[in-house]
Design a protein around this motif. Structure first.
Motif, PDB file in Angstrom:
ATOM      1  N   LYS A   9       0.833  -1.192   0.000  1.00  0.00           N
ATOM      2  CA  LYS A   9       0.000   0.000   0.000  1.00  0.00           C
ATOM      3  C   LYS A   9       0.876   1.253   0.000  1.00  0.00           C
ATOM      4  CE  LYS A   9      -3.936   2.228   2.255  1.00  0.00           C
ATOM      5  NZ  LYS A   9      -4.958   2.138   3.332  1.00  0.00           N
ATOM      6  N   GLY A  10       0.533   2.194  -0.887  1.00  0.00           N
ATOM      7  CA  GLY A  10       1.271   3.443  -0.966  1.00  0.00           C
ATOM      8  C   GLY A  10       2.461   3.410  -1.901  1.00  0.00           C
ATOM      9  N   GLU A  11       2.773   2.266  -2.475  1.00  0.00           N
ATOM     10  CA  GLU A  11       3.871   2.181  -3.435  1.00  0.00           C
ATOM     11  C   GLU A  11       3.372   2.490  -4.845  1.00  0.00           C
ATOM     12  OE1 GLU A  11       7.232  -0.382  -3.417  1.00  0.00           O
ATOM     13  OE2 GLU A  11       6.358  -1.621  -1.821  1.00  0.00           O
ATOM     14  N   VAL A  12       4.324   2.891  -5.674  1.00  0.00           N
ATOM     15  CA  VAL A  12       4.047   3.076  -7.097  1.00  0.00           C
ATOM     16  C   VAL A  12       4.605   1.874  -7.854  1.00  0.00           C
ATOM     17  CG1 VAL A  12       4.570   4.439  -9.150  1.00  0.00           C
ATOM     18  CG2 VAL A  12       4.003   5.585  -7.000  1.00  0.00           C
ATOM     19  N   ASP A  13       3.779   1.301  -8.716  1.00  0.00           N
ATOM     20  CA  ASP A  13       4.276   0.265  -9.625  1.00  0.00           C
ATOM     21  C   ASP A  13       4.334   0.845 -11.028  1.00  0.00           C
ATOM     22  OD1 ASP A  13       4.968  -2.563 -10.352  1.00  0.00           O
ATOM     23  OD2 ASP A  13       3.196  -2.271 -11.602  1.00  0.00           O
ATOM     24  N   ASP A  14       5.498   0.703 -11.650  1.00  0.00           N
ATOM     25  CA  ASP A  14       5.722   1.256 -12.992  1.00  0.00           C
ATOM     26  C   ASP A  14       6.772   0.374 -13.664  1.00  0.00           C
ATOM     27  OD1 ASP A  14       6.434   2.684 -15.240  1.00  0.00           O
ATOM     28  OD2 ASP A  14       6.673   4.596 -14.215  1.00  0.00           O
ATOM     29  N   LYS A  15       6.396  -0.243 -14.778  1.00  0.00           N
ATOM     30  CA  LYS A  15       7.303  -1.185 -15.431  1.00  0.00           C
ATOM     31  C   LYS A  15       8.612  -0.535 -15.863  1.00  0.00           C
ATOM     32  CE  LYS A  15       5.192  -0.712 -20.044  1.00  0.00           C
ATOM     33  NZ  LYS A  15       4.471  -1.438 -21.125  1.00  0.00           N
ATOM     34  N   TYR A  16       8.587   0.777 -16.122  1.00  0.00           N
ATOM     35  CA  TYR A  16       9.805   1.449 -16.566  1.00  0.00           C
ATOM     36  C   TYR A  16      10.858   1.515 -15.456  1.00  0.00           C
ATOM     37  CZ  TYR A  16       7.050   2.861 -20.606  1.00  0.00           C
ATOM     38  OH  TYR A  16       6.269   2.855 -21.733  1.00  0.00           O
ATOM     39  N   GLU A  17      10.429   1.349 -14.226  1.00  0.00           N
ATOM     40  CA  GLU A  17      11.391   1.376 -13.121  1.00  0.00           C
ATOM     41  C   GLU A  17      12.327   0.165 -13.140  1.00  0.00           C
ATOM     42  OE1 GLU A  17       8.952   3.859  -9.706  1.00  0.00           O
ATOM     43  OE2 GLU A  17       8.622   1.709  -9.833  1.00  0.00           O
ATOM     44  N   TYR A  18      12.029  -0.813 -13.987  1.00  0.00           N
ATOM     45  CA  TYR A  18      12.841  -2.031 -14.041  1.00  0.00           C
ATOM     46  C   TYR A  18      13.528  -2.216 -15.387  1.00  0.00           C
ATOM     47  CZ  TYR A  18      10.049  -2.721  -9.877  1.00  0.00           C
ATOM     48  OH  TYR A  18       9.449  -2.537  -8.655  1.00  0.00           O
ATOM     49  N   SER A  19      13.635  -1.137 -16.159  1.00  0.00           N
ATOM     50  CA  SER A  19      14.357  -1.214 -17.427  1.00  0.00           C
ATOM     51  C   SER A  19      15.831  -1.522 -17.187  1.00  0.00           C
ATOM     52  CB  SER A  19      14.232   0.106 -18.186  1.00  0.00           C
ATOM     53  OG  SER A  19      12.890   0.373 -18.513  1.00  0.00           O
ATOM     54  N   ILE A  20      16.483  -2.072 -18.225  1.00  0.00           N
ATOM     55  CA  ILE A  20      17.890  -2.461 -18.113  1.00  0.00           C
ATOM     56  C   ILE A  20      18.623  -2.030 -19.378  1.00  0.00           C
ATOM     57  CG2 ILE A  20      19.496  -4.343 -17.615  1.00  0.00           C
ATOM     58  CD1 ILE A  20      17.163  -6.068 -16.781  1.00  0.00           C
ATOM     59  N   GLU A  21      19.825  -1.485 -19.215  1.00  0.00           N
ATOM     60  CA  GLU A  21      20.673  -1.210 -20.366  1.00  0.00           C
ATOM     61  C   GLU A  21      21.074  -2.517 -21.035  1.00  0.00           C
ATOM     62  OE1 GLU A  21      23.019   2.888 -19.126  1.00  0.00           O
ATOM     63  OE2 GLU A  21      23.938   0.947 -18.709  1.00  0.00           O
ATOM     64  N   SER A  22      21.198  -2.486 -22.348  1.00  0.00           N
ATOM     65  CA  SER A  22      21.498  -3.697 -23.100  1.00  0.00           C
ATOM     66  C   SER A  22      22.771  -4.382 -22.607  1.00  0.00           C
ATOM     67  CB  SER A  22      21.622  -3.375 -24.590  1.00  0.00           C
ATOM     68  OG  SER A  22      21.821  -4.544 -25.347  1.00  0.00           O
ATOM     69  N   ARG A  23      23.785  -3.605 -22.222  1.00  0.00           N
ATOM     70  CA  ARG A  23      25.045  -4.198 -21.784  1.00  0.00           C
ATOM     71  C   ARG A  23      24.872  -5.040 -20.522  1.00  0.00           C
ATOM     72  NH1 ARG A  23      28.301   1.288 -19.811  1.00  0.00           N
ATOM     73  NH2 ARG A  23      26.607   2.184 -18.548  1.00  0.00           N
ATOM     74  N   ASN A  24      23.819  -4.767 -19.733  1.00  0.00           N
ATOM     75  CA  ASN A  24      23.557  -5.526 -18.508  1.00  0.00           C
ATOM     76  C   ASN A  24      22.334  -6.423 -18.617  1.00  0.00           C
ATOM     77  OD1 ASN A  24      25.705  -4.154 -17.154  1.00  0.00           O
ATOM     78  ND2 ASN A  24      24.350  -2.409 -16.830  1.00  0.00           N
ATOM     79  N   ASN A  25      21.640  -6.341 -19.743  1.00  0.00           N
ATOM     80  CA  ASN A  25      20.382  -7.073 -19.906  1.00  0.00           C
ATOM     81  C   ASN A  25      20.659  -8.460 -20.479  1.00  0.00           C
ATOM     82  OD1 ASN A  25      17.764  -7.898 -20.310  1.00  0.00           O
ATOM     83  ND2 ASN A  25      17.177  -6.181 -21.606  1.00  0.00           N
ATOM     84  N   ARG A  26      21.193  -9.341 -19.632  1.00  0.00           N
ATOM     85  CA  ARG A  26      21.602 -10.658 -20.101  1.00  0.00           C
ATOM     86  C   ARG A  26      20.805 -11.778 -19.443  1.00  0.00           C
ATOM     87  NH1 ARG A  26      26.724 -10.331 -22.263  1.00  0.00           N
ATOM     88  NH2 ARG A  26      26.220 -12.372 -23.150  1.00  0.00           N
ATOM     89  N   VAL A  27      20.378 -11.573 -18.186  1.00  0.00           N
ATOM     90  CA  VAL A  27      19.563 -12.590 -17.509  1.00  0.00           C
ATOM     91  C   VAL A  27      18.672 -11.876 -16.491  1.00  0.00           C
ATOM     92  CG1 VAL A  27      21.444 -13.054 -15.868  1.00  0.00           C
ATOM     93  CG2 VAL A  27      19.560 -14.700 -16.107  1.00  0.00           C
TER      94      VAL A  27
END
Length: 669
Positions: free
Chosen positions: A226-244
């Motif tokens: 309760k009281g938190e914001v959920d936003d999928k963009y908060e979990y984006s990853i740069e390609s260089r780190n987006n491996r797993v």
């Protein structure tokens, strides 16, 4: 044969029998509406002939995918496209495009034996389909190997020369997992947590904020959210780190992990800094190959009416693992990272059947050494440690960040500046580089032609970053992000607990509104020599929100003192931007009302990094000449104005600003 030999032969046969029992061969069952792949560890069910993954059975769970969803919404490839020449709106923005799940019409068994099954789901385009589906031939592949705790998928897209023009905005693969099982998400070592339910985003439980992706959880199923914001963009990853990345089910008898592993990012658009969506509430897990997020219109793939194109996306590995009850579930994440290492070391894979996936022997290599020379720092060239060096389609320096149709291959230099780029697909490339601590982009002068088995040594490369004269003052660190500047604490009403006291605090929702809280009436003023950019330079120059929900343009001031002015000399102002979104950077010196300004970028940019918590989008560098007669001995003021004020997200993320004096040659020559 003596007793010892008999015994050894018996034991060998016994071990082989046990091995076969533990790792039975891969089985294929073709039904009217489904095809099932099973290796005794994992069972994958795919719609026939549409190519949707409808079920994944593993570790005693009949389906890891969301069983209450329509079968087309569980595991699928998709794209967003539009017909070529699609008109933009009056503000220059493009429409949403057409969403398509890339449904196929034919199934072919490409490989079938006990060691491997590979399936090909295809769709062939023809003129009767014009305007209905994207003008592409699609070949979606799925592979299951003996003994593998997971399966592979890749796809081949092809646009033939005589086909109509079209635009491709986004393409990816999506898995929607069971919300009753997968509650713990991991996208990085320091970005992992229990997540809200998708139900918490629905009306009555969630309140939509400034855009639909951001929802304030007002009455979640689990009160802790309760009281938190959920936003999928908060979990984006740069390609260089987006491996797993992926999810852990902790409420089953044996904790289970679901992971998307990308062994090589070579098929992703726009290089190592491009940010992509990853896992987020759903529970969703995505592997995105091309998107306009954090880049905007500049990264739409535009195909002409006579433009042939073919590209392989993948393979990706969908990896499943489990633990005995009582073990720490985070061990599954550690195991997934180890699996990534194994997959990356096996790249390029040798087992896929398509000839489009080239083996290591069919690829090439480029090696060399990168040095940097800035004569106002040091006369000699110095080796670059940790510099990025990559091959991408031919273009201008820095064009790799807007490139999307080809493949890109990147590495970093060692502490002596040496680099080696391996497993490069044949073709013509430019070699590009950039170095943290220096502005601008490097491009090697010659086209590099990679052929099968080639090994090219380019020798020593010397990057001379933009520089005309000595540094009079500077603000920030040239690292292509705004992360070093002051990032405020979020409004207590809009918290994501993961990012409290976190190095990525810029990922909190609503930070753009904090500018008006900190500067309610007067804009930011920065005094060189007294101010500290870590504390006194707000990370984003945005409009100021007024009480009537309108927005006010902002002008930031940089005060600086000059002991001497060469009134006939030419100074140089370097302004590097980490992002700009539908904004106009205007520069004036010692006259806030000067019209025209000394410099105006015009309205540019559409990466939306401010709203999407990205801290950077596309990199821009402006080199502005300042005539000495505009400056005075003593106190001077530089004015940075962003005049467009129709939205809270129009703004600028600065990377680095530097004022250079006249060159020694100019002054003393």
């Amino acid at each position: 044969m003596n007793f010892t030999n008999h015994f050894l032969l018996f034991m060998l046969q016994f071990i082989l029998v046990l091995g076969c029992a533990a790792n039975p061969g891969v089985q294929l069952e073709i039904q009217d509406k489904y095809v099932v792949l099973d290796n005794g560890i994992v069972q994958v069910t795919i719609a026939n002939p549409e190519g949707y993954v409808t079920g994944i059975q593993y570790n005693g769970v009949d389906n890891l995918l969301e069983v209450i969803s329509n079968e087309t919404d569980r595991g699928y490839w998709d794209m967003v496209w539009d017909e070529g020449g699609n008109k933009t709106t009056a503000k220059g923005k493009k429409g949403k495009g057409r969403f398509e799940r890339m449904e196929t019409t034919n199934l072919e068994v490409v490989v079938e034996n006990e060691e491997q099954v590979e399936l090909s789901f295809t769709r062939i385009w023809n003129a009767s389909l014009e305007g209905k589906i994207a003008p592409l031939n699609i070949d979606k592949r799925f592979i299951l190997l003996r003994g593998s705790s997971g399966f592979y998928t890749y796809a081949i897209y092809e646009h033939l020369k005589e086909w109509p023009a079209f635009d491709l905005d986004n393409t990816r693969i999506v898995f929607k997992l069971r919300k009753d099982k997968f509650h713990y998400m991991v996208v990085a070592d320091n970005r992992r947590r229990f997540m809200p339910l998708p139900d918490d985003r629905e009306e009555g439980r969630g309140q939509i904020l400034d855009y639909p992706e951001a929802v304030l959880l007002v009455n979640p199923v689990e009160p802790e959210f309760k009281g938190e914001v959920d936003d999928k963009y908060e979990y984006s990853i740069e390609s260089r780190n987006n491996r797993v990345h992926g999810w852990i089910s902790t409420n089953s008898f044996e904790p289970t992990g679901f992971w998307l592993i990308t062994p090589s990012p070579e098929f992703r658009s726009a290089g190592p800094l491009k940010q992509y969506m990853a896992s987020h509430v759903g529970p969703y897990s995505l592997s995105v190959f091309h998107s306009t997020h954090y880049s905007g219109l500049d990264l739409i793939m535009k195909f002409g009416p006579n433009e042939p194109w073919k590209k392989v996306f993948g393979p990706m590995f969908i990896y499943l693992n489990s633990l005995s009850n009582g073990e720490n579930p985070i061990t599954l994440w550690k195991d997934a990272k180890k699996q990534l290492v194994d997959e990356a070391e096996s790249w390029p894979y040798t087992f896929p059947a398509s000839k489009e996936l080239l083996s290591s022997k069919q690829r090439g290599k480029v090696q060399g050494r990168l040095l940097v020379q800035d004569r106002y720092i040091k006369d000699a060239s110095i080796p670059v440690s940790g510099g990025y060096v990559g091959l991408a389609s031919p273009g201008n320096a820095g064009s790799w960040q807007r490139e999307s149709k080809g493949y890109q291959f990147w590495t970093t230099t060692d502490d002596k500046g040496y680099f080696s780029i391996i497993n490069i697909r044949p073709g013509n490339y430019n070699l590009y580089s950039w170095v943290i601590g220096y502005i601008g982009d490097y491009k090697y002068g010659s086209i590099i032609n990679i052929t099968s088995g080639s090994n090219i040594n380019v020798g020593e490369l010397v990057y001379e970053p933009p520089r005309d004269g000595p540094t009079l003052w500077e603000i920030g660190i040239p690292d292509r992000t705004a992360a070093e500047f002051y990032v405020p604490d979020p409004n207590p009403k809009y918290i994501n607990k993961l990012y409290v006291n976190h190095p990525d605090k810029f990922r909190q929702y609503g930070l753009w509104e904090r500018y008006a809280d900190l500067y309610p009436k007067e804009d930011l003023v920065y005094t060189v020599g007294l101010s500290d950019f870590r504390k006194d330079w707000f990370f984003a120059q945005v409009s100021r929100k007024k009480e009537n929900n309108t927005y006010q343009a902002t002008t930031w001031k940089i005060n600086f003192n000059l002991d001497h002015v060469d009134t006939i000399g030419t100074y140089k102002l370097r302004v590097a931007l980490a992002s700009i979104h539908y904004a106009d950077l205007q520069v004036r010196i010692n006259n806030a009302e000067a019209n025209p300004p000394l410099f105006s970028s015009g309205q540019i940019g559409s990466d939306n990094a401010i709203a999407r918590h990205g801290i950077h989008g596309l990199y821009w560098l402006f080199n502005i000449e300042v005539q000495g007669n505009l400056l005075v001995k003593g106190n001077n003021t530089l004015f940075l104005t962003q005049p467009i004020n129709t939205s809270p997200f129009q703004g600028i993320l600065y990377d680095y600003i530097r004022l250079e004096g006249p060159s020694m040659d100019q002054t003393y020559g």
